[in-house]
Motif scaffolding. Structure first.
Motif, mmCIF file in Angstrom:
data_model
loop_
_atom_site.group_PDB
_atom_site.id
_atom_site.type_symbol
_atom_site.label_atom_id
_atom_site.label_comp_id
_atom_site.label_asym_id
_atom_site.label_seq_id
_atom_site.Cartn_x
_atom_site.Cartn_y
_atom_site.Cartn_z
ATOM 1 N N PRO A 1 0.904 -0.861 -0.058
ATOM 2 C CA PRO A 1 0.179 -0.559 -0.131
ATOM 3 C C PRO A 1 1.010 1.511 0.087
ATOM 4 C CG PRO A 1 -0.934 -1.949 1.390
ATOM 5 C CD PRO A 1 0.670 -1.996 1.114
ATOM 6 N N ARG A 2 2.415 0.972 0.190
ATOM 7 C CA ARG A 2 3.155 2.298 0.712
ATOM 8 C C ARG A 2 4.039 1.827 1.242
ATOM 9 N NH1 ARG A 2 4.700 6.525 -0.853
ATOM 10 N NH2 ARG A 2 4.209 8.770 0.148
ATOM 11 N N ASP A 24 -6.878 3.057 -1.549
ATOM 12 C CA ASP A 24 -8.480 4.253 -1.702
ATOM 13 C C ASP A 24 -7.263 5.700 -1.098
ATOM 14 O OD1 ASP A 24 -8.014 4.409 1.064
ATOM 15 O OD2 ASP A 24 -9.879 5.140 0.978
ATOM 16 N N ASN A 25 -6.244 5.711 -0.243
ATOM 17 C CA ASN A 25 -5.448 7.198 0.114
ATOM 18 C C ASN A 25 -4.150 6.914 0.606
ATOM 19 O OD1 ASN A 25 -4.670 9.491 0.871
ATOM 20 N ND2 ASN A 25 -7.133 10.088 1.560
ATOM 21 N N LYS A 26 -3.392 7.414 -0.781
ATOM 22 C CA LYS A 26 -2.204 7.701 0.007
ATOM 23 C C LYS A 26 -1.240 7.868 1.263
ATOM 24 C CE LYS A 26 0.145 10.997 -2.292
ATOM 25 N NZ LYS A 26 1.293 11.431 -4.094
ATOM 26 N N TYR A 27 -2.050 8.940 1.693
ATOM 27 C CA TYR A 27 -1.813 10.079 3.372
ATOM 28 C C TYR A 27 -2.719 9.043 4.720
ATOM 29 C CZ TYR A 27 -1.484 13.220 -0.490
ATOM 30 O OH TYR A 27 -0.898 14.351 -1.067
ATOM 31 N N THR A 68 -3.017 1.849 9.824
ATOM 32 C CA THR A 68 -3.900 1.003 9.403
ATOM 33 C C THR A 68 -4.424 0.407 11.376
ATOM 34 O OG1 THR A 68 -3.417 -0.153 7.554
ATOM 35 C CG2 THR A 68 -3.741 -1.254 9.251
ATOM 36 N N VAL A 69 -2.789 0.474 12.018
ATOM 37 C CA VAL A 69 -3.170 0.202 13.617
ATOM 38 C C VAL A 69 -3.882 1.468 14.213
ATOM 39 C CG1 VAL A 69 -1.578 0.675 15.416
ATOM 40 C CG2 VAL A 69 -0.827 -0.648 13.459
#
Length: 557
Positions: free
Chosen positions: A163-164, A243-246, A253-254
């Motif tokens: 995701p990043r 859906d949102n790189k920020y 997530t945590v």
């Protein structure tokens, strides 16, 4: 230190061959820049404000003299004669021509270096304590763990399109010199009942949403570490926001799912990964660890060092600030400052790189480290050699005695180079260092860590600076916010914003007022800036910065 196997050599050579073809297609026009971008990022090549930038991995910050010599060769052959050491223990070349990059990569491969996974949404260069292998407080050398993680993560089929970006740091001591609490995963070597294991932190990170990492596991046995880390990354790879790189980093997530839910998911996944590994990684770890055997330390008298320390005040000042305790009697860890007053933090010329390589070869058991603080470390130096080393450093502009002082500033490249930056970092760092050199009060101030970022991505780690400076764009004008009380060590904390920002012309006087307030309010010379801030809070510093009205509002709040 780790040496490439035949597999490593063949793997890097094939990646370089592929990229050479991709560069040719880009230059010919067969690939557009948009098509070329993911290919170049997989090989550490960025497009900055003025030119391409090549970021070279220095795994866990460890180099030998031949590798440092080769970095110098790249600087003078394909760049402008210097390189920039970064907060991730890498080196960046800011001016390569696209057509030359494949030759640069081939030259790196000759000495066991590469640029793979220094960019992109993958697991980046694994960093470690820059005193690794020499620290007096070390439980175990963290570099074998870092190398195991590097081999596991390189070209991992599941983790090339995360995701990043994902960053891992490892420390071998309770005293954290690797900033593990500001990483996606932080790993600390611990000992329990005579057995080596690992404390695992998760969800740290800086950037626009800074967070301190949380303890996911207090003790993971050595044999279980790799499948456990794979379980953590696998869980995040499924849950992470795309859906949102920020909001894609594991810290978000945590935060969104809660630590308990993440821990339960990791434990469930760990049961699968542990069975799949089947212990094969244990044998690999033992092979790797054997390559990190300590050098042949020598037993020699230290009278030459003692005499120089007693009679030479310049050498004594350098020794007091730039040397740290070594685990072997008669040895020291020497830090070479790349922060001469008024110079660009982290930059080293090709000539200086060669000087450092030669010192390592002659006096330092052929080992160097790059620190996340943008300095170079000689991890194993016998004290009897230190006067000779200092003399060489002094002759080459590398003997600045300011490690941990106010001019030992961490700074990102800022708007001088970076396409993402919104303000300059380098000139501000230079002006602060020059000003306090003029005042001649650095030693009186003592330990004070300033960190500067030129945008909210926080590559200068300003959130964890004792004094943090964030450069922003306010209606086309550079504006610098100040935070106080940040800490990058085992007592990690995020700095607190003082209030309205300052212009480029006003930021240095503002820092001077903060320092004056500290010197006025500290309880004695032994109380550091951070200790004073934690004792008194923000109020006296707000008063110094903004005056009585703002200070009153701060007290009322």
């Amino acid at each position: 230190m780790y040496r490439y196997t035949d597999f490593d050599t063949a793997f890097v050579a094939e990646r370089n061959r592929q990229f050479r073809q991709q560069v040719r297609r880009r230059i010919s026009g067969a690939l557009t820049e948009d098509e070329f971008k993911p290919l170049r990022l997989m090989n550490g090549l960025y497009l900055q404000l003025h030119a391409y930038m090549l970021r070279v991995a220095i795994p866990y910050g460890t180099l030998n003299s031949a590798q440092m010599d080769q970095l110098a060769l790249l600087a003078e052959t394909w760049d402008k004669g210097y390189g920039h050491f970064t907060t991730r223990q890498n080196i960046q070349y800011n001016w390569p021509k696209l057509g030359d990059v494949p030759d640069m990569l081939d030259a790196l491969a000759e000495v066991g270096l590469h640029a793979i996974q220094t960019s992109g949404n993958t697991i980046r260069n694994v960093t470690a304590d820059h005193f690794a292998g020499g620290a007096a407080d070390e439980i175990a050398d963290p570099r074998p763990v870092a190398e195991l993680l590097r081999q596991w993560s390189t070209d991992h089929p599941e983790f090339q399109f995360l995701p990043r970006k994902f960053k891992i740091a490892v420390t071998g001591s309770a005293n954290d010199r690797a900033v593990i609490k500001a990483h996606d995963i932080g790993i600390q070597v611990v000992e329990r009942d005579g057995q080596i294991g690992y404390r695992v932190l998760v969800g740290g990170g800086l950037g626009r949403t800074p967070m301190i990492g949380k303890e996911l596991a207090d003790f993971v046995p050595q044999a279980d570490l790799l499948p456990y880390v794979e379980a953590v990354v696998s869980v995040w790879n499924l849950l992470g926001r795309r859906d949102n790189k920020y909001k894609a980093r594991i810290k978000i997530t945590v935060h969104e799912h809660g630590l308990d839910e993440i821990r339960a998911l990791v434990e469930s996944r760990f049961a699968e990964t542990r069975a799949a590994f089947g212990g094969h990684d244990v044998a690999l770890f033992e092979e790797i660890a054997a390559q990190f055997a300590p050098p042949a330390f020598r037993n020699a008298p230290t009278e030459v060092y003692d005499a120089a320390y007693a009679t030479d005040p310049v050498f004594r000042a350098w020794a007091d600030t730039n040397l740290s305790a070594h685990r072997i009697d008669g040895y020291a860890i020497a830090q070479i400052s790349l922060k001469a007053h008024g110079e660009t933090p982290g930059d080293a010329s090709a000539d200086q790189m060669r000087v450092m390589a030669d010192i390592a070869r002659r006096y330092g058991h052929d080992e160097l480290r790059i620190s996340h603080e943008q300095n170079v470390v000689l991890p194993h130096v016998h004290k009897s050699d230190l006067p000779a080393i200092h003399k060489i450093l002094k002759a080459n502009g590398l003997a600045t005695a300011n490690i941990g002082r106010i001019s030992d500033i961490i700074a990102c490249p800022g708007m001088d180079y970076c396409a993402l930056a919104t303000a300059r970092s380098i000139p501000i760092a230079q002006e602060i260092a020059t000003r306090f050199d003029e005042l001649k009060i650095e030693n009186d101030i003592g330990e004070l860590k300033i960190k500067i970022s030129g945008c909210i991505n926080a590559c200068g780690h300003h959130h964890v600076g004792h004094i943090g400076i964030l450069g922003l764009d306010r209606a086309g004008v550079e504006n610098y916010q100040i935070t106080l009380g940040g800490d990058a060590t085992e007592t990690a904390a995020l700095g607190e914003r003082t209030g309205p920002g300052f212009s480029a012309d006003d930021i240095v006087p503002a820092i001077e007022r903060i320092v004056e307030a500290y010197l006025e309010h500290r309880s004695g010379r032994e109380e550091s800036f951070l200790e004073t801030y934690r004792r008194l809070g923000m109020a006296p510093f707000k008063l110094a910065l903004y005056g009585e009205e703002t200070a009153k509002k701060a007290r009322a709040a």
